[in-house]
Design a protein around this motif. Structure first.
Motif, PDB file in Angstrom:
ATOM      1  N   ALA A 157      29.160 120.544 -60.602  1.00 48.17           N
ATOM      2  CA  ALA A 157      28.904 120.906 -62.002  1.00 48.17           C
ATOM      3  C   ALA A 157      27.621 120.255 -62.492  1.00 48.17           C
ATOM      4  CB  ALA A 157      30.094 120.481 -62.872  1.00 48.17           C
ATOM      5  N   LEU A 158      27.430 118.981 -62.176  1.00 51.93           N
ATOM      6  CA  LEU A 158      26.226 118.277 -62.606  1.00 51.93           C
ATOM      7  C   LEU A 158      24.978 118.911 -62.015  1.00 51.93           C
ATOM      8  CD1 LEU A 158      24.776 115.948 -64.012  1.00 51.93           C
ATOM      9  CD2 LEU A 158      25.229 114.536 -61.981  1.00 51.93           C
ATOM     10  N   GLU A 159      24.993 119.218 -60.731  1.00 50.92           N
ATOM     11  CA  GLU A 159      23.820 119.811 -60.089  1.00 50.92           C
ATOM     12  C   GLU A 159      23.476 121.156 -60.738  1.00 50.92           C
ATOM     13  OE1 GLU A 159      21.859 118.377 -58.013  1.00 50.92           O
ATOM     14  OE2 GLU A 159      23.129 116.590 -57.878  1.00 50.92           O
ATOM     15  N   ALA A 160      24.487 121.954 -61.055  1.00 51.82           N
ATOM     16  CA  ALA A 160      24.240 123.249 -61.681  1.00 51.82           C
ATOM     17  C   ALA A 160      23.664 123.094 -63.083  1.00 51.82           C
ATOM     18  CB  ALA A 160      25.537 124.059 -61.724  1.00 51.82           C
ATOM     19  N   LEU A 161      24.201 122.162 -63.847  1.00 50.48           N
ATOM     20  CA  LEU A 161      23.717 121.945 -65.208  1.00 50.48           C
ATOM     21  C   LEU A 161      22.280 121.454 -65.218  1.00 50.48           C
ATOM     22  CD1 LEU A 161      26.961 120.350 -66.648  1.00 50.48           C
ATOM     23  CD2 LEU A 161      25.897 122.455 -67.469  1.00 50.48           C
ATOM     24  N   VAL A 162      21.969 120.549 -64.341  1.00 44.82           N
ATOM     25  CA  VAL A 162      20.599 120.025 -64.263  1.00 44.82           C
ATOM     26  C   VAL A 162      19.628 121.131 -63.846  1.00 44.82           C
ATOM     27  CG1 VAL A 162      19.079 118.434 -63.018  1.00 44.82           C
ATOM     28  CG2 VAL A 162      21.314 117.646 -63.840  1.00 44.82           C
ATOM     29  N   ALA A 163      20.028 121.936 -62.863  1.00 45.24           N
ATOM     30  CA  ALA A 163      19.166 123.025 -62.394  1.00 45.24           C
ATOM     31  C   ALA A 163      18.954 124.065 -63.491  1.00 45.24           C
ATOM     32  CB  ALA A 163      19.773 123.674 -61.154  1.00 45.24           C
ATOM     33  N   ALA A 164      20.019 124.428 -64.199  1.00 41.75           N
ATOM     34  CA  ALA A 164      19.900 125.420 -65.266  1.00 41.75           C
ATOM     35  C   ALA A 164      18.995 124.917 -66.384  1.00 41.75           C
ATOM     36  CB  ALA A 164      21.281 125.765 -65.814  1.00 41.75           C
ATOM     37  N   ASP A 165      19.145 123.645 -66.736  1.00 39.83           N
ATOM     38  CA  ASP A 165      18.331 123.040 -67.784  1.00 39.83           C
ATOM     39  C   ASP A 165      16.867 122.978 -67.351  1.00 39.83           C
ATOM     40  OD1 ASP A 165      17.813 121.843 -70.213  1.00 39.83           O
ATOM     41  OD2 ASP A 165      18.375 119.842 -69.567  1.00 39.83           O
ATOM     42  N   ARG A 166      16.634 122.586 -66.132  1.00 36.06           N
ATOM     43  CA  ARG A 166      15.266 122.443 -65.608  1.00 36.06           C
ATOM     44  C   ARG A 166      14.547 123.786 -65.524  1.00 36.06           C
ATOM     45  NH1 ARG A 166      16.339 120.912 -60.345  1.00 36.06           N
ATOM     46  NH2 ARG A 166      16.312 123.126 -59.850  1.00 36.06           N
ATOM     47  N   ASP A 167      15.269 124.823 -65.089  1.00 40.77           N
ATOM     48  CA  ASP A 167      14.639 126.113 -64.822  1.00 40.77           C
ATOM     49  C   ASP A 167      14.769 127.109 -65.983  1.00 40.77           C
ATOM     50  OD1 ASP A 167      14.131 125.063 -62.312  1.00 40.77           O
ATOM     51  OD2 ASP A 167      15.900 125.995 -61.407  1.00 40.77           O
ATOM     52  N   GLY A 168      15.458 126.704 -67.052  1.00 36.28           N
ATOM     53  CA  GLY A 168      15.682 127.631 -68.154  1.00 36.28           C
ATOM     54  C   GLY A 168      16.574 128.787 -67.759  1.00 36.28           C
ATOM     55  N   ALA A 169      17.492 128.547 -66.830  1.00 39.54           N
ATOM     56  CA  ALA A 169      18.363 129.589 -66.297  1.00 39.54           C
ATOM     57  C   ALA A 169      19.725 129.532 -66.981  1.00 39.54           C
ATOM     58  CB  ALA A 169      18.535 129.415 -64.793  1.00 39.54           C
ATOM     59  N   TYR A 170      20.545 130.535 -66.705  1.00 36.97           N
ATOM     60  CA  TYR A 170      21.916 130.547 -67.205  1.00 36.97           C
ATOM     61  C   TYR A 170      22.807 129.833 -66.194  1.00 36.97           C
ATOM     62  CZ  TYR A 170      20.228 134.065 -70.463  1.00 36.97           C
ATOM     63  OH  TYR A 170      19.537 134.727 -71.448  1.00 36.97           O
ATOM     64  N   VAL A 171      23.627 128.912 -66.689  1.00 38.01           N
ATOM     65  CA  VAL A 171      24.397 128.071 -65.783  1.00 38.01           C
ATOM     66  C   VAL A 171      25.378 128.888 -64.948  1.00 38.01           C
ATOM     67  CG1 VAL A 171      26.239 127.502 -67.446  1.00 38.01           C
ATOM     68  CG2 VAL A 171      25.672 125.896 -65.608  1.00 38.01           C
ATOM     69  N   ARG A 172      25.917 129.971 -65.503  1.00 37.93           N
ATOM     70  CA  ARG A 172      26.850 130.797 -64.737  1.00 37.93           C
ATOM     71  C   ARG A 172      26.153 131.394 -63.507  1.00 37.93           C
ATOM     72  NH1 ARG A 172      31.770 132.974 -66.229  1.00 37.93           N
ATOM     73  NH2 ARG A 172      31.416 132.570 -68.436  1.00 37.93           N
ATOM     74  N   GLU A 173      24.895 131.818 -63.674  1.00 39.82           N
ATOM     75  CA  GLU A 173      24.153 132.383 -62.548  1.00 39.82           C
ATOM     76  C   GLU A 173      23.818 131.317 -61.519  1.00 39.82           C
ATOM     77  OE1 GLU A 173      20.803 134.446 -64.129  1.00 39.82           O
ATOM     78  OE2 GLU A 173      22.032 135.964 -65.157  1.00 39.82           O
ATOM     79  N   VAL A 174      23.476 130.122 -61.995  1.00 39.83           N
ATOM     80  CA  VAL A 174      23.192 129.022 -61.073  1.00 39.83           C
ATOM     81  C   VAL A 174      24.429 128.689 -60.252  1.00 39.83           C
ATOM     82  CG1 VAL A 174      22.569 126.578 -60.903  1.00 39.83           C
ATOM     83  CG2 VAL A 174      21.364 128.061 -62.522  1.00 39.83           C
ATOM     84  N   LEU A 175      25.575 128.630 -60.896  1.00 39.21           N
ATOM     85  CA  LEU A 175      26.828 128.334 -60.201  1.00 39.21           C
ATOM     86  C   LEU A 175      27.151 129.397 -59.149  1.00 39.21           C
ATOM     87  CD1 LEU A 175      28.964 127.213 -63.256  1.00 39.21           C
ATOM     88  CD2 LEU A 175      28.469 125.788 -61.269  1.00 39.21           C
TER      89      LEU A 175
END
Length: 440
Positions: A11-29
């Motif tokens: 969960a942490l890795e996905a949240l950090v990646a979504a925040d960094r890339d301006g992405a949607y967390v559901r798509e990152v997951l």
């Protein structure tokens, strides 16, 4: 020292990646290798933590910052680790011992030196949970509204706007379902009679709609990849079904083509042969729409055009040139850009990315402009359908009232206007639809 759970790390890795890339967390997951390595139980927990921490991020920060001496100095990665733990403490009912211990380990994985700070802050959040959610720190005149906002992890202005427009019961229902999964529904391609193994039930009045299906079984069936069905909320399908009428159709704001698919499917199911023009600002989304229709075998009679819905004279100039006159349509559907407040369960970024001024002023101004531009394209006796996935009166009833008071709107009369089912536990998304008929 406890061992950090793989679900919380994912969960942490996905949240950090979504925040960094301006992405949607559901798509990152969905695309994360770490998620695919988890078993079903851990995947479920990681998903709930990531989506919940996103949806309630502003409220979690409010709870955390009262115990941080320098909240603006907290690194983004550490901030997300603290939010995950605070979400467990405030909303999931995880035991304080587990939530604090795992939160400390999450922070330690980001910055070892911050683990002591995390322990102190999270213990105070745990101790103050009941008082914080009860809004004991707020003036009594505002306490009910702040309590409601904190309970749903939502901005206070948003809760106020919903209460003002829909009442206390509707606002409470919205809050109660904020961290719960939304029900899944599909629209079937007419070439498919049913999809085995996904459960669900047909919905009266919406041909081809199957509601309350099993999500994992649906994905495993492969029908989405083959164009045999499309995922769409039941109330969104009601909007598309309203646009399935004899004669020509102009769809404004087609996006990637979810409603284009559903309208074309409905027309095919009803044996309607007609012209359907789908207008979308983004050329990339137009291409995605075309590819989806081609895969589904529903492209016949559908013309996709890129352009601004507020500038229809320019966008539709080729059609006017072909016809030798201003082209008008029997049905014009505006799927308006909006706040998306009826779909926050599916899109957890909405509550804290949305600005009050956008939802209460800027978007309504754009929506009235779209209606004014579209009005000239409705044939005599035809219908103009305005739809949003918002539950705010500022984008719905007030927009219709403003439009009908304009010169462009005076030739129309409202046939039907309804804020459909508000999001609530077990209920479908919040969508608004107004159907207006042009004079002869």
């Amino acid at each position: 020292m406890s061992k950090l759970s793989p679900a919380r790390r994912a969960a942490l890795e996905a949240l950090v990646a979504a925040d960094r890339d301006g992405a949607y967390v559901r798509e990152v997951l969905r695309d994360a290798a770490r998620m695919r390595a988890l078993d079903a139980r851990d995947r479920g927990l990681a998903l709930r933590l990531a989506l919940g921490a996103t949806a309630a991020s502003g409220t979690l920060d409010e709870a955390l910052d009262r115990y941080l001496s320098r909240p603006k100095k907290v690194a983004p990665r550490v901030r997300w680790a603290l939010r995950i733990a605070a979400f467990e403490l405030l909303y999931l009912g995880t035991s304080p011992e587990v939530a604090v211990s795992q939160g400390v380990e999450l922070v330690r994985s980001c910055a070892r030196s911050a683990s002591g700070l995390a322990n102190a802050v999270l213990r105070r959040v745990a101790d103050g949970r009941a008082s914080f959610l009860a809004a004991d720190d707020v003036d009594a005149s505002l306490r009910d509204e702040v309590r409601l906002a904190r309970r749903g992890g939502l901005p206070q202005w948003l809760v106020h706007a919903v209460r003002e427009a829909r009442g206390d019961a509707a606002a409470s229902g919205l809050v109660a379902c904020e961290f719960e999964p939304a029900p899944i529904a599909v629209c079937l391609n007419p070439r498919v009679e049913e999809i085995a193994g996904i459960g669900g039930h047909a919905v009266d009045g919406i041909p081809g709609c199957v509601a309350d299906v099993d999500g994992p079984a649906l994905l495993a069936s492969g029908v989405l990849a083959h164009g045999d069905a499309i995922v769409s909320d039941v109330n969104a399908q009601r909007v598309a079904a309203a646009a399935v009428r004899p004669g020509s159709c102009l769809e404004i704001g087609a996006g990637r083509g979810t409603k284009t698919f559903m309208i074309a499917a409905g027309a095919a199911r009803a044996n309607l042969t007609r012209e359907h023009v789908a207008v979308e600002l983004s050329a990339g989304k137009c291409a995605a729409n075309r590819a989806r229709l081609d895969a589904a075998g529903l492209a016949a009679g559908v013309r996709i055009m890129a352009g601004d819905g507020c500038e229809l004279e320019s966008v539709l100039a080729p059609l006017d040139a072909e016809a030798g006159e201003c082209r008008r349509f029997d049905t014009v559907l505006i799927d308006a850009p909006c706040s998306g407040t009826g779909t926050m369960r599916r899109h957890p970024e909405i509550p804290w990315r949305l600005e009050a001024d956008d939802a209460l002023r800027a978007l309504p101004e754009l929506q009235v402009s779209l209606l004014a531009a579209a009005a000239n394209r409705v044939a005599a006796g035809g219908v103009l359908i305005y739809a949003t996935c918002s539950v705010l009166a500022s984008e719905n009833e007030r927009v219709i009232e403003a439009f009908l008071a304009t010169d462009a709107g005076r030739r129309f009369s409202a046939v039907e206007s309804a804020c459909q089912t508000m999001p609530a536990p077990g209920a479908y998304d919040g969508h608004f639809m107004a159907i207006m008929q042009a004079g002869a």
